[in-house]
Design a protein around this motif. Structure first.
Motif, PDB file in Angstrom:
ATOM      1  N   ARG A  80      69.949 -81.957  65.017  1.00 57.28           N
ATOM      2  CA  ARG A  80      69.758 -82.613  63.821  1.00 57.28           C
ATOM      3  C   ARG A  80      70.154 -81.877  62.474  1.00 57.28           C
ATOM      4  N   THR A  81      69.338 -80.497  62.697  1.00 59.58           N
ATOM      5  CA  THR A  81      69.536 -79.583  61.539  1.00 59.58           C
ATOM      6  C   THR A  81      70.911 -79.496  61.166  1.00 59.58           C
ATOM      7  N   GLN A 128      73.475 -81.283  62.078  1.00 53.70           N
ATOM      8  CA  GLN A 128      73.816 -82.350  61.248  1.00 53.70           C
ATOM      9  C   GLN A 128      73.675 -82.507  60.049  1.00 53.70           C
ATOM     10  N   THR A 129      72.354 -82.371  59.806  1.00 55.30           N
ATOM     11  CA  THR A 129      71.863 -82.261  58.119  1.00 55.30           C
ATOM     12  C   THR A 129      72.593 -81.230  57.602  1.00 55.30           C
ATOM     13  N   GLU A 166      75.816 -82.608  56.889  1.00 57.33           N
ATOM     14  CA  GLU A 166      75.757 -83.478  55.936  1.00 57.33           C
ATOM     15  C   GLU A 166      75.644 -82.886  54.564  1.00 57.33           C
ATOM     16  N   LEU A 167      74.763 -81.658  54.606  1.00 60.13           N
ATOM     17  CA  LEU A 167      74.559 -81.128  53.306  1.00 60.13           C
ATOM     18  C   LEU A 167      75.663 -80.234  52.924  1.00 60.13           C
TER      19      LEU A 167
END
Length: 312
Positions: free
Chosen positions: A55-56, A58-59, A62-63
């Motif tokens: 998730r990190t 992915q984040t 995304e970031l």
């Protein structure tokens, strides 16, 4: 154990080694004491960490995308800022030109105000001049009115003078007529005196000519008109012929009550006209009652013999 290693391999490199190191230390410490249940729980934690890591990631992706979009927006913003800076520069330049224009307008406004001030002064002077002109016109109108009144009186006076002049002219006409009569009477008297002088001269001149010139009068002396051209005559007071030593002369004389220079000059002009027709040398005589010494001298210079009435 293999599934954990595969899972760790999927981690980023900067997390991979610390996590392996931690598992090794953890494995050595709990190798003898950890139960299967605990290990399962640990696996669960690790699995959760891996999910959290995903998730990190992915984040982070995304970031990263957001960062990329932010950088794109920042790039566009920089372009916009650059454009704004250029626009600001142009605006400042335009503002500078505008300030110059405003300054020039201010100067022009100042000059316009100065001109307006001078114009106001000029207009005020024109107003004052107009007032003076109107006053002068009024004065002239009054003067004209007085002049017309004087002219009217003058016209009346002139009319009176005209009437008086008519009367004066009538009186002058009467006086002129009387003067003509007097002149005619004086002329007649002058002619009478002249004729008497001529008559006395014609009686005495033959003796005097013989005495003064040795000239004998041939025939008689007379008063006559001598024709110098067809129908053109000259009046001669004393005219006759004479002879001396066989030479013939023409005796031409004038008789006036008073001897004057003008009379002598007129007599000489008459003699000049006669000379062209008589063809003989003239003996010139002038008979008078009285003569001035200077006039007698002038006559002698012109070869004119003067005889006074008392000599006849």
């Amino acid at each position: 154990m293999k599934s954990y290693i595969e899972a760790i391999d999927n981690l980023p490199e900067e997390l991979r080694w610390p996590l392996v190191k931690a598992f090794e230390i953890f494995r050595e410490e709990i190798a003898d004491t950890v139960k299967k249940a605990d290990f399962d729980e640990l696996k669960k934690v690790v699995t959760e960490l891996i999910e959290a890591q995903k998730r990190t990631e992915q984040t982070l992706l995304e970031l990263a995308e957001a960062q990329k979009r932010s950088e794109e927006r920042l790039t566009r913003l920089e372009i916009t800022v650059q454009e704004l800076a250029e626009a600001q520069k142009k605006a400042e330049e335009r503002l500078t030109r505008l300030e110059i224009t405003v300054q020039e307008l201010a100067e022009a406004q100042k000059k316009a105000e100065e001109r307006l001030t001078r114009l106001e002064v000029t207009v005020q002077e024109l107003i004052e001049a107009q007032k003076k002109t109107e006053q002068r016109v009024n004065e002239l109108a009054e003067a004209q009115k007085r002049s017309e009144e004087r002219l009217t009186r003058l016209e009346v006076t002139v009319q009176e003078l005209i009437e008086a002049q008519k009367k004066t002219e009538q009186a002058i006409q009467r006086l002129t007529q009387e003067q003509v009569k007097i002149k005619e009477e004086l002329g007649g008297l002058s002619h009478t005196v002249g004729y008497r002088l001529e008559d006395e001269a014609m009686k005495s001149l033959p003796k005097l000519l013989k005495q003064d010139f040795g000239v004998e009068v041939v025939g008689r002396l007379k008063r006559d008109f001598i024709e110098i051209s067809k129908n053109n005559y000259i009046e001669v007071n004393i005219f006759g012929e004479g002879r001396k030593n066989g030479k013939e002369y023409v005796i031409v004389g004038e008789a006036k009550s008073q001897l004057k220079k003008r009379g002598i000059d007129d007599f000489l002009k008459k003699v000049e006209k006669l000379k062209r027709h008589i063809g003989k040398e003239p003996i010139l005589l002038y008979v008078t009652y009285i003569s001035h010494p200077q006039i007698r001298k002038y006559a002698e210079e012109k070869n004119i013999k003067i005889y006074h009435s008392y000599e006849l």
